[in-house]
Scaffold this motif. Sequence first.
Motif, PDB file in Angstrom:
ATOM      1  N   MET A 160     -29.591 -73.807  40.636  1.00 45.75           N
ATOM      2  CA  MET A 160     -29.890 -74.155  40.467  1.00 45.75           C
ATOM      3  C   MET A 160     -29.340 -75.745  40.988  1.00 45.75           C
ATOM      4  N   ALA A 161     -29.259 -76.434  41.294  1.00 46.84           N
ATOM      5  CA  ALA A 161     -28.133 -77.493  41.810  1.00 46.84           C
ATOM      6  C   ALA A 161     -28.055 -78.258  40.439  1.00 46.84           C
ATOM      7  N   PRO A 162     -26.746 -79.245  40.881  1.00 42.38           N
ATOM      8  CA  PRO A 162     -26.143 -79.434  39.952  1.00 42.38           C
ATOM      9  C   PRO A 162     -27.350 -81.034  39.662  1.00 42.38           C
ATOM     10  N   ARG A 163     -27.190 -81.879  38.259  1.00 40.65           N
ATOM     11  CA  ARG A 163     -28.539 -82.302  38.659  1.00 40.65           C
ATOM     12  C   ARG A 163     -27.307 -84.027  38.600  1.00 40.65           C
ATOM     13  N   GLN A 164     -28.753 -84.857  39.218  1.00 37.18           N
ATOM     14  CA  GLN A 164     -27.813 -86.517  39.652  1.00 37.18           C
ATOM     15  C   GLN A 164     -27.346 -87.682  38.145  1.00 37.18           C
ATOM     16  N   CYS A 165     -26.682 -88.156  38.633  1.00 35.53           N
ATOM     17  CA  CYS A 165     -27.053 -88.961  36.952  1.00 35.53           C
ATOM     18  C   CYS A 165     -28.022 -90.040  37.277  1.00 35.53           C
ATOM     19  N   GLN A 166     -29.389 -89.936  36.665  1.00 39.17           N
ATOM     20  CA  GLN A 166     -30.375 -90.983  36.906  1.00 39.17           C
ATOM     21  C   GLN A 166     -29.424 -93.082  36.633  1.00 39.17           C
ATOM     22  N   ILE A 167     -28.650 -92.579  36.191  1.00 39.20           N
ATOM     23  CA  ILE A 167     -28.143 -94.444  35.925  1.00 39.20           C
ATOM     24  C   ILE A 167     -27.780 -94.663  36.655  1.00 39.20           C
ATOM     25  N   CYS A 168     -26.581 -94.263  36.598  1.00 38.39           N
ATOM     26  CA  CYS A 168     -25.326 -94.761  38.244  1.00 38.39           C
ATOM     27  C   CYS A 168     -25.669 -94.178  39.671  1.00 38.39           C
ATOM     28  N   ASN A 169     -26.645 -93.312  39.895  1.00 40.58           N
ATOM     29  CA  ASN A 169     -27.387 -92.368  40.866  1.00 40.58           C
ATOM     30  C   ASN A 169     -26.173 -92.069  42.257  1.00 40.58           C
ATOM     31  N   LEU A 170     -25.015 -92.202  40.767  1.00 47.97           N
ATOM     32  CA  LEU A 170     -23.733 -91.661  42.094  1.00 47.97           C
ATOM     33  C   LEU A 170     -23.150 -89.850  41.811  1.00 47.97           C
ATOM     34  N   ALA A 171     -22.752 -90.374  40.950  1.00 50.07           N
ATOM     35  CA  ALA A 171     -22.131 -88.681  39.714  1.00 50.07           C
ATOM     36  C   ALA A 171     -22.810 -87.364  39.918  1.00 50.07           C
ATOM     37  N   GLN A 172     -22.257 -86.683  39.582  1.00 44.96           N
ATOM     38  CA  GLN A 172     -23.326 -85.691  38.683  1.00 44.96           C
ATOM     39  C   GLN A 172     -23.253 -85.107  37.777  1.00 44.96           C
ATOM     40  N   SER A 173     -24.663 -85.697  36.958  1.00 48.26           N
ATOM     41  CA  SER A 173     -24.675 -85.567  35.539  1.00 48.26           C
ATOM     42  C   SER A 173     -24.148 -84.471  34.839  1.00 48.26           C
ATOM     43  N   LYS A 174     -23.569 -85.113  33.618  1.00 43.61           N
ATOM     44  CA  LYS A 174     -22.171 -84.204  32.832  1.00 43.61           C
ATOM     45  C   LYS A 174     -23.624 -83.822  31.228  1.00 43.61           C
ATOM     46  N   TYR A 175     -24.269 -84.664  31.291  1.00 42.48           N
ATOM     47  CA  TYR A 175     -24.662 -85.192  29.527  1.00 42.48           C
ATOM     48  C   TYR A 175     -26.151 -85.334  29.877  1.00 42.48           C
ATOM     49  N   LYS A 176     -27.503 -85.321  29.071  1.00 42.99           N
ATOM     50  CA  LYS A 176     -28.382 -85.676  28.492  1.00 42.99           C
ATOM     51  C   LYS A 176     -28.610 -86.326  27.498  1.00 42.99           C
ATOM     52  N   CYS A 177     -29.245 -87.960  28.137  1.00 43.94           N
ATOM     53  CA  CYS A 177     -29.534 -89.080  26.438  1.00 43.94           C
ATOM     54  C   CYS A 177     -29.830 -87.625  25.162  1.00 43.94           C
ATOM     55  N   PRO A 178     -29.698 -87.700  24.001  1.00 40.30           N
ATOM     56  CA  PRO A 178     -29.939 -86.847  23.334  1.00 40.30           C
ATOM     57  C   PRO A 178     -31.985 -87.667  22.433  1.00 40.30           C
ATOM     58  N   SER A 179     -31.856 -88.755  23.126  1.00 40.48           N
ATOM     59  CA  SER A 179     -33.238 -89.375  23.049  1.00 40.48           C
ATOM     60  C   SER A 179     -34.200 -88.724  24.480  1.00 40.48           C
ATOM     61  N   CYS A 180     -34.150 -89.022  24.481  1.00 37.05           N
ATOM     62  CA  CYS A 180     -35.591 -89.236  26.542  1.00 37.05           C
ATOM     63  C   CYS A 180     -34.572 -88.012  27.093  1.00 37.05           C
ATOM     64  N   TYR A 181     -33.828 -87.686  27.117  1.00 28.08           N
ATOM     65  CA  TYR A 181     -32.628 -86.352  28.056  1.00 28.08           C
ATOM     66  C   TYR A 181     -32.319 -86.772  29.766  1.00 28.08           C
ATOM     67  N   VAL A 182     -32.084 -87.576  29.678  1.00 25.27           N
ATOM     68  CA  VAL A 182     -32.303 -88.662  31.160  1.00 25.27           C
ATOM     69  C   VAL A 182     -30.741 -87.627  31.306  1.00 25.27           C
ATOM     70  N   PRO A 183     -30.377 -87.743  32.124  1.00 25.38           N
ATOM     71  CA  PRO A 183     -29.591 -86.721  33.036  1.00 25.38           C
ATOM     72  C   PRO A 183     -28.033 -88.262  32.969  1.00 25.38           C
ATOM     73  N   TYR A 184     -27.087 -88.029  32.765  1.00 25.41           N
ATOM     74  CA  TYR A 184     -26.300 -89.368  32.679  1.00 25.41           C
ATOM     75  C   TYR A 184     -24.255 -88.346  32.876  1.00 25.41           C
ATOM     76  N   CYS A 185     -23.997 -89.798  34.165  1.00 27.05           N
ATOM     77  CA  CYS A 185     -22.042 -88.891  33.729  1.00 27.05           C
ATOM     78  C   CYS A 185     -20.669 -89.217  32.995  1.00 27.05           C
ATOM     79  N   SER A 186     -21.462 -89.857  32.708  1.00 26.44           N
ATOM     80  CA  SER A 186     -20.594 -90.618  31.902  1.00 26.44           C
ATOM     81  C   SER A 186     -21.022 -91.719  30.935  1.00 26.44           C
TER      82      SER A 186
END
Length: 134
Positions: A1-27
């Motif tokens: 499974m490939a790492p997910r990309q941050c959906q906010i900056c679209n630059l870094a690998q996401s490490k987290y998911k928004c607890p509300s909408c599950y959008v992946p983010y990195c920082s």
Amino acid sequence: MAPRQCQICNLAQSKYKCPSCYVPYCSLICFKKHKESPCVKPPTSEAKTAVVSESPVVKPLTVGKSNLVLQKSQLEAIASSSEIRDALNDKSLEDLIRRIDSSPNAENELEKAMAEEAFHLFTEKVLSTINPKP
């Protein structure tokens, strides 16, 4: 499974998911930027239905290789399989799948889950449904 990309900056690998909408983010910076506009929590299935197609997927998904995406016919085969639907009625299997999905390291959780016989059998059912042998 490939790492997910941050959906906010679209630059870094996401490490987290928004607890509300599950959008992946990195920082924390990206999380704060995401929270500047309201996000919507996906609807919970209070009344579970037997028809899988009525549960829309609300989480954004980015796949690097199109051959890793299931075809519509494969998804329909899964949805129409009574064997798979029956397996998904198992509360412990449901909890395990939720734990994998909500984990910041889903790939690691998936590897752990494969050691559990019930999950391994479930994945075999899914694979044999989407790739039937002639």
